[in-house]
Design a protein around this motif. Sequence first.
Motif, PDB file in Angstrom:
ATOM      1  N   ALA A  64      46.882  39.840 -33.207  1.00 30.04           N
ATOM      2  CA  ALA A  64      46.228  40.864 -32.388  1.00 30.04           C
ATOM      3  C   ALA A  64      45.708  40.239 -31.102  1.00 30.04           C
ATOM      4  O   ALA A  64      45.285  39.076 -31.097  1.00 30.04           O
ATOM      5  N   PRO A  65      45.703  41.004 -30.012  1.00 31.30           N
ATOM      6  CA  PRO A  65      45.152  40.478 -28.756  1.00 31.30           C
ATOM      7  C   PRO A  65      43.630  40.446 -28.802  1.00 31.30           C
ATOM      8  O   PRO A  65      42.996  41.182 -29.574  1.00 31.30           O
ATOM      9  N   LEU A  66      43.056  39.599 -27.974  1.00 28.65           N
ATOM     10  CA  LEU A  66      41.598  39.523 -27.870  1.00 28.65           C
ATOM     11  C   LEU A  66      41.031  40.804 -27.277  1.00 28.65           C
ATOM     12  O   LEU A  66      41.666  41.451 -26.449  1.00 28.65           O
ATOM     13  N   THR A  67      39.829  41.118 -27.686  1.00 28.32           N
ATOM     14  CA  THR A  67      39.089  42.224 -27.099  1.00 28.32           C
ATOM     15  C   THR A  67      38.300  41.667 -25.910  1.00 28.32           C
ATOM     16  O   THR A  67      38.193  40.447 -25.749  1.00 28.32           O
ATOM     17  N   PRO A  68      37.727  42.518 -25.052  1.00 26.71           N
ATOM     18  CA  PRO A  68      36.968  42.005 -23.899  1.00 26.71           C
ATOM     19  C   PRO A  68      35.843  41.057 -24.334  1.00 26.71           C
ATOM     20  O   PRO A  68      35.148  41.309 -25.323  1.00 26.71           O
ATOM     21  N   ALA A  69      35.680  39.977 -23.594  1.00 22.94           N
ATOM     22  CA  ALA A  69      34.738  38.922 -23.951  1.00 22.94           C
ATOM     23  C   ALA A  69      33.275  39.354 -23.936  1.00 22.94           C
ATOM     24  O   ALA A  69      32.438  38.706 -24.542  1.00 22.94           O
ATOM     25  N   ASP A  70      32.964  40.456 -23.263  1.00 26.84           N
ATOM     26  CA  ASP A  70      31.569  40.889 -23.184  1.00 26.84           C
ATOM     27  C   ASP A  70      31.295  42.119 -24.048  1.00 26.84           C
ATOM     28  O   ASP A  70      30.269  42.770 -23.908  1.00 26.84           O
ATOM     29  N   SER A  71      32.222  42.406 -24.980  1.00 27.89           N
ATOM     30  CA  SER A  71      32.095  43.588 -25.827  1.00 27.89           C
ATOM     31  C   SER A  71      31.984  43.210 -27.303  1.00 27.89           C
ATOM     32  O   SER A  71      32.466  42.150 -27.716  1.00 27.89           O
ATOM     33  N   ILE A  72      31.407  44.100 -28.083  1.00 23.52           N
ATOM     34  CA  ILE A  72      31.324  43.901 -29.527  1.00 23.52           C
ATOM     35  C   ILE A  72      32.738  43.846 -30.093  1.00 23.52           C
ATOM     36  O   ILE A  72      33.579  44.683 -29.765  1.00 23.52           O
ATOM     37  N   ILE A  73      33.002  42.875 -30.952  1.00 19.71           N
ATOM     38  CA  ILE A  73      34.309  42.741 -31.595  1.00 19.71           C
ATOM     39  C   ILE A  73      34.386  43.802 -32.699  1.00 19.71           C
ATOM     40  O   ILE A  73      33.554  43.816 -33.607  1.00 19.71           O
ATOM     41  N   PRO A  74      35.385  44.690 -32.639  1.00 18.67           N
ATOM     42  CA  PRO A  74      35.487  45.721 -33.673  1.00 18.67           C
ATOM     43  C   PRO A  74      36.070  45.150 -34.970  1.00 18.67           C
ATOM     44  O   PRO A  74      36.678  44.083 -34.973  1.00 18.67           O
ATOM     45  N   LYS A  75      35.874  45.877 -36.065  1.00 20.39           N
ATOM     46  CA  LYS A  75      36.531  45.545 -37.323  1.00 20.39           C
ATOM     47  C   LYS A  75      37.773  46.409 -37.419  1.00 20.39           C
ATOM     48  O   LYS A  75      37.698  47.626 -37.280  1.00 20.39           O
ATOM     49  N   THR A  76      38.918  45.753 -37.603  1.00 16.05           N
ATOM     50  CA  THR A  76      40.179  46.467 -37.795  1.00 16.05           C
ATOM     51  C   THR A  76      40.944  45.738 -38.884  1.00 16.05           C
ATOM     52  O   THR A  76      40.480  44.708 -39.393  1.00 16.05           O
ATOM     53  N   GLU A  77      42.128  46.238 -39.204  1.00 14.18           N
ATOM     54  CA  GLU A  77      42.959  45.540 -40.187  1.00 14.18           C
ATOM     55  C   GLU A  77      43.378  44.165 -39.673  1.00 14.18           C
ATOM     56  O   GLU A  77      43.653  43.274 -40.461  1.00 14.18           O
ATOM     57  N   GLN A  78      43.435  43.985 -38.358  1.00 16.10           N
ATOM     58  CA  GLN A  78      43.885  42.723 -37.780  1.00 16.10           C
ATOM     59  C   GLN A  78      42.752  41.862 -37.234  1.00 16.10           C
ATOM     60  O   GLN A  78      43.002  40.762 -36.750  1.00 16.10           O
ATOM     61  N   ILE A  79      41.515  42.343 -37.296  1.00 15.70           N
ATOM     62  CA  ILE A  79      40.371  41.555 -36.834  1.00 15.70           C
ATOM     63  C   ILE A  79      39.400  41.407 -37.998  1.00 15.70           C
ATOM     64  O   ILE A  79      38.826  42.382 -38.479  1.00 15.70           O
ATOM     65  N   VAL A  80      39.238  40.166 -38.443  1.00 16.77           N
ATOM     66  CA  VAL A  80      38.400  39.864 -39.602  1.00 16.77           C
ATOM     67  C   VAL A  80      37.076  39.278 -39.130  1.00 16.77           C
ATOM     68  O   VAL A  80      37.063  38.321 -38.348  1.00 16.77           O
TER      69      VAL A  80
END
Length: 127
Positions: A64-80
């Motif tokens: 998965a691609p990175l999310t914006p560096a200044d934003s909360i990292i979401p929980k998804t099937e590909q982000i643990v």
Amino acid sequence: MLACAAGVSAATAQAPRVRITAPKKNAVTGPDVTVSLEATGVQVVPASGLKEDGKGHHHLFIDAPLTPADSIIPKTEQIVHLGSGAASYELKGLPPGKHTVIAVFAWGNHVPVAGMKPDTVTFTVRK
């Protein structure tokens, strides 16, 4: 010998860094892979929901691609989120082919630590 300010350990006096120690870059693995992490210059702790200087936890972006560096990292099937403070995570049943894991260290509020570069490893699951 490393000199430290009062109340600051040698570990937190280092420049913050996150690193994937396993699997190794370009490894060939089976479908179950343990991702092992280390962080220097910060303390790995369970997620508190707060931004506390020098404290945070790991996140894994799996294919998965990175999310914006200044934003909360979401929980998804590909982000643990390793919000328990764990330093490893087992990926189970990966399909054959190339896979990329990106490790991001974030504060207790799940926002990436500013200036702390993510680490990336690409490996192949054999057929």
